[in-house]
Motif scaffolding. Structure first.
Motif, PDB file in Angstrom:
ATOM      1  N   TRP A 114       0.829  -1.204   0.000  1.00  0.00           N
ATOM      2  CA  TRP A 114       0.000   0.000   0.000  1.00  0.00           C
ATOM      3  C   TRP A 114       0.868   1.260   0.000  1.00  0.00           C
ATOM      4  N   VAL A 115       2.022   1.190   0.660  1.00  0.00           N
ATOM      5  CA  VAL A 115       2.956   2.320   0.616  1.00  0.00           C
ATOM      6  C   VAL A 115       3.488   2.468  -0.800  1.00  0.00           C
ATOM      7  N   GLU A 116       3.841   1.356  -1.410  1.00  0.00           N
ATOM      8  CA  GLU A 116       4.419   1.393  -2.767  1.00  0.00           C
ATOM      9  C   GLU A 116       3.392   1.851  -3.804  1.00  0.00           C
ATOM     10  N   TYR A 117       2.215   1.247  -3.815  1.00  0.00           N
ATOM     11  CA  TYR A 117       1.233   1.487  -4.876  1.00  0.00           C
ATOM     12  C   TYR A 117       0.112   2.438  -4.494  1.00  0.00           C
ATOM     13  N   GLY A 118      -0.054   2.744  -3.212  1.00  0.00           N
ATOM     14  CA  GLY A 118      -1.097   3.650  -2.770  1.00  0.00           C
ATOM     15  C   GLY A 118      -2.450   2.975  -2.640  1.00  0.00           C
ATOM     16  N   THR A 119      -3.406   3.724  -2.108  1.00  0.00           N
ATOM     17  CA  THR A 119      -4.795   3.280  -1.983  1.00  0.00           C
ATOM     18  C   THR A 119      -5.678   4.432  -2.432  1.00  0.00           C
ATOM     19  N   GLU A 120      -6.975   4.260  -2.257  1.00  0.00           N
ATOM     20  CA  GLU A 120      -7.869   5.353  -2.643  1.00  0.00           C
ATOM     21  C   GLU A 120      -7.694   6.574  -1.740  1.00  0.00           C
ATOM     22  N   ARG A 121      -7.152   6.387  -0.537  1.00  0.00           N
ATOM     23  CA  ARG A 121      -6.948   7.502   0.399  1.00  0.00           C
ATOM     24  C   ARG A 121      -5.494   7.938   0.553  1.00  0.00           C
ATOM     25  N   VAL A 122      -4.576   7.051   0.213  1.00  0.00           N
ATOM     26  CA  VAL A 122      -3.152   7.333   0.399  1.00  0.00           C
ATOM     27  C   VAL A 122      -2.459   7.317  -0.963  1.00  0.00           C
ATOM     28  N   PRO A 123      -1.704   8.367  -1.291  1.00  0.00           N
ATOM     29  CA  PRO A 123      -1.007   8.363  -2.578  1.00  0.00           C
ATOM     30  C   PRO A 123       0.141   7.347  -2.595  1.00  0.00           C
ATOM     31  N   ALA A 124       0.460   6.857  -3.768  1.00  0.00           N
ATOM     32  CA  ALA A 124       1.567   5.909  -3.932  1.00  0.00           C
ATOM     33  C   ALA A 124       2.894   6.622  -3.694  1.00  0.00           C
ATOM     34  N   HIS A 125       3.788   5.978  -2.956  1.00  0.00           N
ATOM     35  CA  HIS A 125       5.115   6.544  -2.704  1.00  0.00           C
ATOM     36  C   HIS A 125       6.174   5.981  -3.654  1.00  0.00           C
ATOM     37  N   HIS A 126       5.955   4.808  -4.211  1.00  0.00           N
ATOM     38  CA  HIS A 126       6.882   4.181  -5.165  1.00  0.00           C
ATOM     39  C   HIS A 126       8.315   4.166  -4.637  1.00  0.00           C
ATOM     40  N   VAL A 127       8.488   3.772  -3.391  1.00  0.00           N
ATOM     41  CA  VAL A 127       9.806   3.778  -2.753  1.00  0.00           C
ATOM     42  C   VAL A 127      10.771   2.842  -3.474  1.00  0.00           C
ATOM     43  N   LEU A 128      10.384   1.591  -3.681  1.00  0.00           N
ATOM     44  CA  LEU A 128      11.284   0.643  -4.340  1.00  0.00           C
ATOM     45  C   LEU A 128      11.530   1.007  -5.799  1.00  0.00           C
ATOM     46  N   LEU A 129      10.528   1.515  -6.478  1.00  0.00           N
ATOM     47  CA  LEU A 129      10.708   1.937  -7.862  1.00  0.00           C
ATOM     48  C   LEU A 129      11.731   3.061  -7.941  1.00  0.00           C
ATOM     49  N   ARG A 130      11.575   4.073  -7.099  1.00  0.00           N
ATOM     50  CA  ARG A 130      12.512   5.198  -7.107  1.00  0.00           C
ATOM     51  C   ARG A 130      13.909   4.765  -6.667  1.00  0.00           C
ATOM     52  N   ALA A 131      13.987   3.866  -5.711  1.00  0.00           N
ATOM     53  CA  ALA A 131      15.297   3.374  -5.243  1.00  0.00           C
ATOM     54  C   ALA A 131      15.998   2.585  -6.342  1.00  0.00           C
ATOM     55  N   ALA A 132      15.248   1.764  -7.064  1.00  0.00           N
ATOM     56  CA  ALA A 132      15.849   0.979  -8.154  1.00  0.00           C
ATOM     57  C   ALA A 132      16.350   1.890  -9.270  1.00  0.00           C
ATOM     58  N   ARG A 133      15.616   2.950  -9.521  1.00  0.00           N
ATOM     59  CA  ARG A 133      16.063   3.899 -10.560  1.00  0.00           C
ATOM     60  C   ARG A 133      17.314   4.641 -10.128  1.00  0.00           C
ATOM     61  N   ALA A 134      17.428   4.955  -8.844  1.00  0.00           N
ATOM     62  CA  ALA A 134      18.544   5.766  -8.339  1.00  0.00           C
ATOM     63  C   ALA A 134      19.780   4.929  -8.007  1.00  0.00           C
ATOM     64  N   GLY A 135      19.593   3.724  -7.494  1.00  0.00           N
ATOM     65  CA  GLY A 135      20.725   2.924  -7.017  1.00  0.00           C
ATOM     66  C   GLY A 135      21.016   1.748  -7.917  1.00  0.00           C
ATOM     67  N   GLY A 136      21.970   0.977  -7.499  1.00  0.00           N
ATOM     68  CA  GLY A 136      22.265  -0.272  -8.188  1.00  0.00           C
ATOM     69  C   GLY A 136      23.143  -0.162  -9.409  1.00  0.00           C
ATOM     70  N   ASN A 137      23.698   1.021  -9.660  1.00  0.00           N
ATOM     71  CA  ASN A 137      24.549   1.152 -10.846  1.00  0.00           C
ATOM     72  C   ASN A 137      25.852   0.520 -10.618  1.00  0.00           C
TER      73      ASN A 137
END
Length: 108
Positions: free
Chosen positions: A85-108
């Motif tokens: 729910w933190v990653e994808y959000g709900t009808e009341r809480v916006p998605a934070h996309h923590v793992l998506l943003r981390a994968a884009r920023a890290g791991g190089n």
């Protein structure tokens, strides 16, 4: 005379499962985990689970990963029951996309 190279499928397969590749996958996953922990939301003062999400990231690695179980892989996840729910959000809480943003920023 030019150098010749003949690829060995068996050799490439062994390389993809090797400890060297597994160590590199682990290193990249740990970088992604560090970024995810740094950008993870912690909740407000009234949150009964404050900081649990941030503290629940983990990394696993295996030499038998991939669709065919023929290569080294590493996975970053979160064991908090509400992580999706933190990653994808709900009808009341916006998605934070923590793992998506981390994968884009890290791991190089």
């Amino acid at each position: 005379m030019p150098a010749r190279f003949k690829m060995s499928k068996k050799g490439v397969g062994e390389l993809l499962k090797s400890r060297m590749i597994q160590a590199d996958m682990l290193h990249r996953a740990e970088q992604i985990e560090a970024v995810a922990q740094a950008i993870a939301p912690v909740g407000g003062p009234g949150d009964p689970h404050r900081g649990r999400y941030k503290a629940s990231f983990y990394v696993t690695t295996t030499a038998r990963g991939g669709r065919r179980r023929d290569r080294a892989t590493a996975t970053v996840g979160n064991s908090a029951y509400y992580a999706r729910w933190v990653e994808y959000g709900t009808e009341r809480v916006p998605a934070h996309h923590v793992l998506l943003r981390a994968a884009r920023a890290g791991g190089n």
